[in-house]
Scaffold this active site. Structure first.
Site, PDB file in Angstrom:
ATOM      1  N   HIS A 143     -59.393 132.269 -48.796  1.00  0.00           N
ATOM      2  CA  HIS A 143     -59.454 130.807 -48.745  1.00  0.00           C
ATOM      3  C   HIS A 143     -60.901 130.406 -48.476  1.00  0.00           C
ATOM      4  CE1 HIS A 143     -59.108 126.731 -47.599  1.00  0.00           C
ATOM      5  NE2 HIS A 143     -59.246 126.952 -46.304  1.00  0.00           N
ATOM      6  N   CYS A 182     -54.023 124.989 -45.601  1.00  0.00           N
ATOM      7  CA  CYS A 182     -54.800 125.843 -46.509  1.00  0.00           C
ATOM      8  C   CYS A 182     -54.039 127.099 -46.931  1.00  0.00           C
ATOM      9  CB  CYS A 182     -56.123 126.230 -45.860  1.00  0.00           C
ATOM     10  SG  CYS A 182     -56.993 124.819 -45.190  1.00  0.00           S
ATOM     11  N   ASN A 206     -64.171 123.058 -49.137  1.00  0.00           N
ATOM     12  CA  ASN A 206     -62.835 123.508 -48.741  1.00  0.00           C
ATOM     13  C   ASN A 206     -61.795 122.553 -49.355  1.00  0.00           C
ATOM     14  OD1 ASN A 206     -60.425 124.046 -47.430  1.00  0.00           O
ATOM     15  ND2 ASN A 206     -61.321 124.170 -45.384  1.00  0.00           N
TER      16      ASN A 206
HETATM   17  O1  UT7 Z   1     -59.560 125.467 -43.839  1.00  0.00           O
HETATM   18  C1  UT7 Z   1     -59.247 126.159 -42.677  1.00  0.00           C
HETATM   19  C2  UT7 Z   1     -59.582 125.409 -41.485  1.00  0.00           C
HETATM   20  N1  UT7 Z   1     -60.995 125.174 -41.283  1.00  0.00           N
HETATM   21  C3  UT7 Z   1     -61.789 126.110 -40.742  1.00  0.00           C
HETATM   22  O2  UT7 Z   1     -61.404 127.261 -40.608  1.00  0.00           O
HETATM   23  C4  UT7 Z   1     -63.134 125.649 -40.305  1.00  0.00           C
HETATM   24  C5  UT7 Z   1     -63.657 126.584 -39.240  1.00  0.00           C
HETATM   25  N2  UT7 Z   1     -64.898 126.127 -38.620  1.00  0.00           N
HETATM   26  C6  UT7 Z   1     -66.082 126.039 -39.225  1.00  0.00           C
HETATM   27  O3  UT7 Z   1     -66.215 126.250 -40.418  1.00  0.00           O
HETATM   28  C7  UT7 Z   1     -67.279 125.744 -38.359  1.00  0.00           C
HETATM   29  O4  UT7 Z   1     -66.898 125.799 -37.008  1.00  0.00           O
HETATM   30  C8  UT7 Z   1     -67.961 124.382 -38.647  1.00  0.00           C
HETATM   31  C9  UT7 Z   1     -68.670 124.417 -40.000  1.00  0.00           C
HETATM   32  C10 UT7 Z   1     -66.957 123.267 -38.628  1.00  0.00           C
HETATM   33  C11 UT7 Z   1     -69.025 124.103 -37.587  1.00  0.00           C
HETATM   34  O5  UT7 Z   1     -69.968 125.160 -37.569  1.00  0.00           O
HETATM   35  P1  UT7 Z   1     -70.372 125.874 -36.205  1.00  0.00           P
HETATM   36  O6  UT7 Z   1     -71.415 126.830 -36.520  1.00  0.00           O
HETATM   37  O7  UT7 Z   1     -69.114 126.373 -35.568  1.00  0.00           O
HETATM   38  O8  UT7 Z   1     -71.008 124.696 -35.393  1.00  0.00           O
HETATM   39  P2  UT7 Z   1     -70.603 124.148 -33.941  1.00  0.00           P
HETATM   40  O9  UT7 Z   1     -69.332 123.373 -33.998  1.00  0.00           O
HETATM   41  O10 UT7 Z   1     -70.715 125.267 -32.943  1.00  0.00           O
HETATM   42  O11 UT7 Z   1     -71.774 123.159 -33.659  1.00  0.00           O
HETATM   43  C12 UT7 Z   1     -73.134 123.604 -33.526  1.00  0.00           C
HETATM   44  C13 UT7 Z   1     -74.031 122.394 -33.491  1.00  0.00           C
HETATM   45  C14 UT7 Z   1     -73.539 121.289 -32.549  1.00  0.00           C
HETATM   46  O12 UT7 Z   1     -74.668 120.662 -31.978  1.00  0.00           O
HETATM   47  P3  UT7 Z   1     -75.116 121.016 -30.467  1.00  0.00           P
HETATM   48  O13 UT7 Z   1     -73.929 120.663 -29.612  1.00  0.00           O
HETATM   49  O14 UT7 Z   1     -75.400 122.494 -30.488  1.00  0.00           O
HETATM   50  O15 UT7 Z   1     -76.301 120.157 -30.275  1.00  0.00           O
HETATM   51  C15 UT7 Z   1     -72.872 120.312 -33.489  1.00  0.00           C
HETATM   52  O16 UT7 Z   1     -72.872 119.004 -32.983  1.00  0.00           O
HETATM   53  O17 UT7 Z   1     -74.077 121.810 -34.794  1.00  0.00           O
HETATM   54  C16 UT7 Z   1     -73.761 120.411 -34.702  1.00  0.00           C
HETATM   55  N3  UT7 Z   1     -73.123 119.997 -35.943  1.00  0.00           N
HETATM   56  C17 UT7 Z   1     -73.834 119.545 -37.000  1.00  0.00           C
HETATM   57  N4  UT7 Z   1     -75.155 119.366 -37.191  1.00  0.00           N
HETATM   58  C18 UT7 Z   1     -75.536 118.897 -38.389  1.00  0.00           C
HETATM   59  C19 UT7 Z   1     -71.814 120.010 -36.261  1.00  0.00           C
HETATM   60  N5  UT7 Z   1     -71.634 119.547 -37.517  1.00  0.00           N
HETATM   61  C20 UT7 Z   1     -72.877 119.264 -37.983  1.00  0.00           C
HETATM   62  C21 UT7 Z   1     -73.351 118.766 -39.220  1.00  0.00           C
HETATM   63  N6  UT7 Z   1     -74.681 118.602 -39.380  1.00  0.00           N
HETATM   64  N7  UT7 Z   1     -72.524 118.466 -40.252  1.00  0.00           N
END
Ligand code: UT7
Length: 328
Positions: free
Chosen positions: A255, A115, A285
């Site tokens: 970004h 990115c 993204n």
């Molecule tokens: O381009 C540069 C590189 N990319 C980034 O910088 C991305 C950086 N990360 C992020 O944008 C975020 O971490 C994500 C959008 C990927 C995830 O969001 P988050 O708020 O960090 O969620 P999390 O990984 O802490 O997960 C929270 C919960 C989990 O469920 P439990 O374990 O709490 O029951 C996940 O399984 O959300 C769940 N989850 C989803 N639920 C519904 C993860 N993805 C999804 C989804 N839909 N698509």
């Protein structure tokens, strides 16, 4: 002339017609429009059709940028394509674009910095223009990421989209142009965002294909924190290098990784939300393409005007990060 500051003379962008909405994804994995919108800010992303490939979008964006810079492809001395989704391994997508547009006087190459690729390219082009080695350069960020997305992995499949954005750089007039740029990486974080299969380490085979080793794997939560920290730090560095304060910034183009990352960085930098550009709702993204697509949208909509102080900052797999400060 050596030590000539570089500026952006023209911009362009392009993306596929295909749209993948949150509702479409909710039919594929266990997710919802509500979760995706509140956790990422994304409502839809562009998705290339099976017959479309990266250089198709890059060529359109580059042609537009060269035309708007009032140049001819033969004027371009350097063509940098920033991508992690090249047309093929050899030759570089840069060379493919070069041939397609007829930039026969250019040195063409790819930059692989995920990115941050566009800002890496801008930083390199700026250095070469400053030293007088090249006069006109084009940097294009282009991706067809949806090909590397595992549509059974709800954490990654909701994030990524396809497209391309380009900028022509050349000698700047007066006090305009790039005031400061900085790029950094830390390979120790490789496994926070990577695609392990298909190269010489884990060679492409029926097994790697079946295991989905060619897909992006991500530790989103950890990456989130590193992204906020490094984008904030490097933005402060270029502001200081350019002798500016965050208050002076007229337009901040981060970004587009996650709306919450954008807000956290802007908040730490003390840049007012009215000065922060976001198009993540419609593009998701697009990795290396995200900043140049956003920049061209700002130019076309006159969100950026002559004399404005523009800050751009990025973060991506590698991990890599970078920032550019410029007087438009
Ligand atoms: O381009 C540069 C590189 N990319 C980034 O910088 C991305 C950086 N990360 C992020 O944008 C975020 O971490 C994500 C959008 C990927 C995830 O969001 P988050 O708020 O960090 O969620 P999390 O990984 O802490 O997960 C929270 C919960 C989990 O469920 P439990 O374990 O709490 O029951 C996940 O399984 O959300 C769940 N989850 C989803 N639920 C519904 C993860 N993805 C999804 C989804 N839909 N698509």
């Amino acid at each position: 002339m050596a030590n000539q500051r570089a500026g952006i003379l023209g911009t362009g962008h392009s993306y596929p017609e295909g749209i993948l909405t949150n509702a479409d994804l909710a039919k594929m994995v266990e997710t919802s429009d509500e979760w995706i919108t509140t956790r990422t800010g994304i409502k839809q992303r562009r998705k290339a059709a099976p017959h479309e490939y990266t250089s198709m979008f890059a060529v359109r964006a580059v042609r537009q940028a060269i035309e708007r810079a009032k140049l001819d492809p033969s004027d371009i001395d350097l063509l940098i394509c920033a991508t992690v989704s090249p047309d093929q391994i050899l030759p570089s997508t840069g060379c493919i674009i070069q041939a397609e547009i007829g930039a026969h006087n250019a040195a063409a190459m790819d930059v692989v910095a995920a990115c941050s690729g566009f800002l890496y390219g801008v930083s390199l082009a700026d250095s070469m223009i400053r030293t007088g080695q090249v006069r006109y350069a084009v940097v294009v960020g282009a991706e067809v990421l949806t090909q590397y997305v595992d549509y059974t992995d709800r954490q990654t499949c909701v994030l990524f989209g396809d497209g391309a954005g380009a900028a022509v750089l050349g000698p700047a007039e007066g006090n305009r142009g790039i005031l400061a740029s900085k790029i950094k990486s830390d390979g120790r974080y490789e496994e926070q965002l990577y695609s392990p299969g298909g190269g010489t380490r884990r060679k492409p085979s029926a097994e790697t294909l079946a295991a989905g080793d060619h897909f992006f794997k991500m530790k989103g939560n950890e990456l989130f924190k590193v992204a906020v920290r490094s984008m904030t730090e490097i933005s402060r560095d270029v502001l200081e290098q350019g002798g500016s304060k965050s208050d002076d910034v007229d337009l901040f183009i981060p970004h587009q990784a996650n709306q919450r990352i954008t807000e956290a960085v802007a908040d730490r930098l003390n840049v007012d939300t009215s000065k922060v550009y976001s198009n993540i709702a419609v593009h998701g993204n697009t990795s290396a393409a995200s900043i140049p697509i956003a920049l061209d949208e700002c130019v076309q909509s006159k969100r950026v005007n002559e004399g404005d102080l523009v800050l751009m900052a990025s973060f991506g797999g590698g991990v890599t990060w970078g920032a550019v400060l410029m007087r438009w």
